[in-house]
Design a protein around this motif. Structure first.
Motif, PDB file in Angstrom:
ATOM      1  N   VAL A   6      17.127   7.264 -10.230  1.00  0.00           N
ATOM      2  CA  VAL A   6      16.723   8.432  -9.516  1.00  0.00           C
ATOM      3  C   VAL A   6      14.974   8.229  -9.323  1.00  0.00           C
ATOM      4  CG1 VAL A   6      15.925  10.762  -9.718  1.00  0.00           C
ATOM      5  CG2 VAL A   6      18.362   9.956 -10.367  1.00  0.00           C
ATOM      6  N   VAL A   7      14.334   7.610 -10.410  1.00  0.00           N
ATOM      7  CA  VAL A   7      12.958   7.309 -10.218  1.00  0.00           C
ATOM      8  C   VAL A   7      12.655   6.327  -9.216  1.00  0.00           C
ATOM      9  CG1 VAL A   7      10.922   6.237 -11.285  1.00  0.00           C
ATOM     10  CG2 VAL A   7      12.419   8.066 -12.557  1.00  0.00           C
ATOM     11  N   ALA A   8      13.463   5.162  -8.938  1.00  0.00           N
ATOM     12  CA  ALA A   8      13.461   4.358  -8.041  1.00  0.00           C
ATOM     13  C   ALA A   8      13.637   4.696  -6.617  1.00  0.00           C
ATOM     14  CB  ALA A   8      14.277   3.160  -8.177  1.00  0.00           C
ATOM     15  N   ALA A   9      14.650   5.532  -6.224  1.00  0.00           N
ATOM     16  CA  ALA A   9      14.957   6.281  -5.016  1.00  0.00           C
ATOM     17  C   ALA A   9      13.733   7.338  -4.664  1.00  0.00           C
ATOM     18  CB  ALA A   9      16.257   6.993  -4.971  1.00  0.00           C
ATOM     19  N   LEU A  10      13.114   7.795  -5.597  1.00  0.00           N
ATOM     20  CA  LEU A  10      12.015   8.863  -5.475  1.00  0.00           C
ATOM     21  C   LEU A  10      10.574   8.337  -4.928  1.00  0.00           C
ATOM     22  CD1 LEU A  10      12.300  11.591  -8.163  1.00  0.00           C
ATOM     23  CD2 LEU A  10      12.875  11.879  -5.790  1.00  0.00           C
TER      24      LEU A  10
ATOM     25  N   ASN B 256       0.953  -1.273   0.051  1.00  0.00           N
ATOM     26  CA  ASN B 256      -0.051   0.001  -0.115  1.00  0.00           C
ATOM     27  C   ASN B 256       0.968   1.303   0.108  1.00  0.00           C
ATOM     28  OD1 ASN B 256      -2.242  -1.471   0.210  1.00  0.00           O
ATOM     29  ND2 ASN B 256      -2.598  -1.575   2.075  1.00  0.00           N
ATOM     30  N   ALA B 257       1.894   1.293   0.689  1.00  0.00           N
ATOM     31  CA  ALA B 257       2.684   2.309   0.910  1.00  0.00           C
ATOM     32  C   ALA B 257       3.381   2.671  -0.431  1.00  0.00           C
ATOM     33  CB  ALA B 257       3.987   2.232   1.857  1.00  0.00           C
ATOM     34  N   VAL B 258       3.906   1.379  -1.231  1.00  0.00           N
ATOM     35  CA  VAL B 258       4.492   1.572  -2.499  1.00  0.00           C
ATOM     36  C   VAL B 258       3.408   2.209  -3.670  1.00  0.00           C
ATOM     37  CG1 VAL B 258       5.683   0.219  -4.516  1.00  0.00           C
ATOM     38  CG2 VAL B 258       6.246   0.019  -2.317  1.00  0.00           C
TER      39      VAL B 258
ATOM     40  N   VAL C 145      15.443  11.280   1.245  1.00  0.00           N
ATOM     41  CA  VAL C 145      14.843   9.920   1.450  1.00  0.00           C
ATOM     42  C   VAL C 145      16.160   8.832   1.037  1.00  0.00           C
ATOM     43  CG1 VAL C 145      12.602  10.225   1.212  1.00  0.00           C
ATOM     44  CG2 VAL C 145      13.758   9.962  -0.883  1.00  0.00           C
ATOM     45  N   ASP C 146      16.991   9.495  -0.090  1.00  0.00           N
ATOM     46  CA  ASP C 146      18.238   8.739  -0.558  1.00  0.00           C
ATOM     47  C   ASP C 146      19.396   9.706  -0.754  1.00  0.00           C
ATOM     48  OD1 ASP C 146      19.643   6.407  -1.280  1.00  0.00           O
ATOM     49  OD2 ASP C 146      18.114   5.705  -2.642  1.00  0.00           O
ATOM     50  N   TYR C 147      20.340   9.127  -1.113  1.00  0.00           N
ATOM     51  CA  TYR C 147      21.875   9.686  -1.369  1.00  0.00           C
ATOM     52  C   TYR C 147      22.401   8.892  -2.383  1.00  0.00           C
ATOM     53  CZ  TYR C 147      26.171  11.986  -0.230  1.00  0.00           C
ATOM     54  OH  TYR C 147      27.362  12.737  -0.205  1.00  0.00           O
ATOM     55  N   LEU C 148      22.427   9.408  -3.706  1.00  0.00           N
ATOM     56  CA  LEU C 148      22.924   8.676  -4.843  1.00  0.00           C
ATOM     57  C   LEU C 148      24.293   9.205  -5.331  1.00  0.00           C
ATOM     58  CD1 LEU C 148      19.661   8.192  -6.951  1.00  0.00           C
ATOM     59  CD2 LEU C 148      20.653   6.606  -5.378  1.00  0.00           C
ATOM     60  N   ALA C 149      25.319   8.333  -5.789  1.00  0.00           N
ATOM     61  CA  ALA C 149      26.531   8.913  -6.383  1.00  0.00           C
ATOM     62  C   ALA C 149      26.250   9.337  -7.721  1.00  0.00           C
ATOM     63  CB  ALA C 149      27.682   8.095  -6.196  1.00  0.00           C
ATOM     64  N   LYS C 150      26.877  10.451  -8.066  1.00  0.00           N
ATOM     65  CA  LYS C 150      26.822  10.655  -9.712  1.00  0.00           C
ATOM     66  C   LYS C 150      27.842   9.568 -10.449  1.00  0.00           C
ATOM     67  CE  LYS C 150      26.082  15.770  -9.573  1.00  0.00           C
ATOM     68  NZ  LYS C 150      26.840  16.923 -10.013  1.00  0.00           N
TER      69      LYS C 150
END
Length: 187
Positions: free
Chosen positions: A123-127, A5-7, A111-116
């Motif tokens: 990015v979409v998956a993290a958001l 439900n959250a997803v 909500v997340d921290y991604l390396a370039k």
């Protein structure tokens, strides 16, 4: 059942407004196009000041913010976004990743921290990821050199990037610390 439900709630969110704050123009344009093609209503900025101004006009539901920008720290944008819109989901992108700044970003509301260079699917998956999802432990844990480097970076950030104060707290010569900070992070 709650996880599903959250997803679903996050994935079906009707407000798909996205603010991207990035000073690398080519990367900014590429990411903006990719996010638009994935259904986001994108607003792009190249500076902290412009990002804060956009949040003042309309706080978006999502944000992708570079950590180091020409006129300041991207964490200021994340903090202001969370103040204006507590339900917003922000991620931080950086080419200078370390644990200290990742922890700070999460504490400020990212909500997340991604390396370039992060690709648009990451990015979409993290958001859109649910906060209930569990993250897999790393396959390759950090080396002892990397752990030492991370500790130095954490103290450096705690001292507001003051080399002399950091060296004093680490009981290290200032010039030695400057040489360590000038090098890339070990693997």
């Amino acid at each position: 059942m709650e996880t599903v439900n959250a997803v679903t709630a996050v994935a079906e969110q009707t407000d798909r407004s996205l603010l991207i704050v990035e000073d690398d123009k080519a990367f900014l344009e590429r990411l903006a196009r990719a996010m638009e093609s994935r259904g986001f209503d994108v607003t792009s900025c190249e500076t902290v000041a412009d990002g804060l101004a956009e949040i003042g006009k309309h706080a978006p539901a999502f944000a992708v913010v570079d950590l180091r920008l020409g006129d300041g720290n991207g964490l200021d944008v994340v903090s202001e976004l969370k103040r204006q819109r507590p339900d917003a989901r922000a991620i931080v992108l950086t080419g200078y990743g370390n644990i200290a700044t990742a922890v700070t970003a999460v504490k400020l509301g990212a909500v997340d921290y991604l390396a370039k260079p992060a690709d648009a699917d990451d990015v979409v998956a993290a958001l859109l990821a649910s906060s209930a999802e569990k993250i897999e432990p790393p396959q390759n844990p950090m080396s002892a050199d990397r752990v030492r480097w991370e500790h130095i970076q954490r103290i450096y950030e705690m001292c507001n990037r003051n080399v002399s104060e950091t060296a004093r707290r680490l009981n290290m010569h200032r010039r030695t610390l400057q040489r360590i900070l000038a090098k890339r992070a070990p693997r």
